[in-house]
Scaffold this active site. Structure first.
Site, short mmCIF file in Angstrom:
data_model
loop_
_atom_site.label_atom_id
_atom_site.label_comp_id
_atom_site.label_asym_id
_atom_site.label_seq_id
_atom_site.Cartn_x
_atom_site.Cartn_y
_atom_site.Cartn_z
N TYR A 91 0.84 -1.20 0.00
CA TYR A 91 0.00 0.00 0.00
C TYR A 91 0.87 1.24 0.00
CZ TYR A 91 0.77 0.73 5.03
OH TYR A 91 1.34 0.96 6.25
N CYS A 92 0.25 2.35 -0.41
CA CYS A 92 0.91 3.65 -0.41
C CYS A 92 -0.14 4.69 -0.02
CB CYS A 92 1.54 3.94 -1.78
SG CYS A 92 0.35 3.98 -3.14
N ARG A 93 -0.02 5.89 -0.51
CA ARG A 93 -0.99 6.91 -0.17
C ARG A 93 -2.27 6.77 -0.99
NH1 ARG A 93 -2.21 11.87 -2.15
NH2 ARG A 93 -3.20 13.30 -0.70
N GLY A 95 -2.47 4.40 -4.00
CA GLY A 95 -2.55 3.16 -4.77
C GLY A 95 -1.68 3.14 -6.01
N MET A 120 -3.85 4.55 1.45
CA MET A 120 -4.23 4.99 2.80
C MET A 120 -5.43 5.93 2.77
SD MET A 120 -2.58 3.52 5.19
CE MET A 120 -2.74 4.52 6.66
#
Length: 135
Positions: A91-93, A95, A120
């Site tokens: 995951y990241c901020r 996608g 997120m």
């Protein structure tokens, strides 16, 4: 055709390739909603690896409990830290970077890959706030 037309066609080709490489799906990558991501990790409870591909400064906003911070910018040189025989959740901020990380992992022989669709920003589960040590 004159040189301006050829230049425009080549430039358009590069633009199309850039957007395709950024937004195209990754073969074999499971795109999971927040709920699906939580459920899948619960099923793979002690077997999975959870990787946050955001940069260290972004962790101030919180991270998913149990995540290892491995920024996308360091992924290629840290591949040996990720077991190939376990499911990998990314995951990241938003996608986008987690999909790029999945491409890197896929090219390097990883097969069980999932990412949090929307990152997120879409996460509805618990979040751990960063202490001095980070994720």
């Amino acid at each position: 055709m004159d040189s301006t037309m050829i230049f425009n066609i080549v430039a358009l080709g590069f633009i199309v390739f850039f957007f395709y490489s950024r937004f195209a799906g990754v073969k074999g990558l499971r795109n999971l909603s927040s709920e699906q991501f939580q459920e899948a990790m619960a099923v793979d409870k002690d077997k999975h690896v959870l990787i946050d591909v955001r940069e260290p400064g972004e962790l101030k906003q919180g991270y998913i409990p149990g995540a290892v911070n491995m920024p996308l910018s360091t992924m290629n040189r840290r591949l040996a830290e990720i077991p190939k025989d376990r499911p990998v959740y990314l995951y990241c901020r938003s996608g986008m970077r987690s999909k790029q990380a999945a491409r890197i992992l896929r090219r390097n022989g990883f097969s069980e890959l999932s990412h949090l669709k929307g990152g997120m920003m879409a996460w509805k589960g618990s979040v751990t706030q960063q202490s001095s040590g980070g994720a």
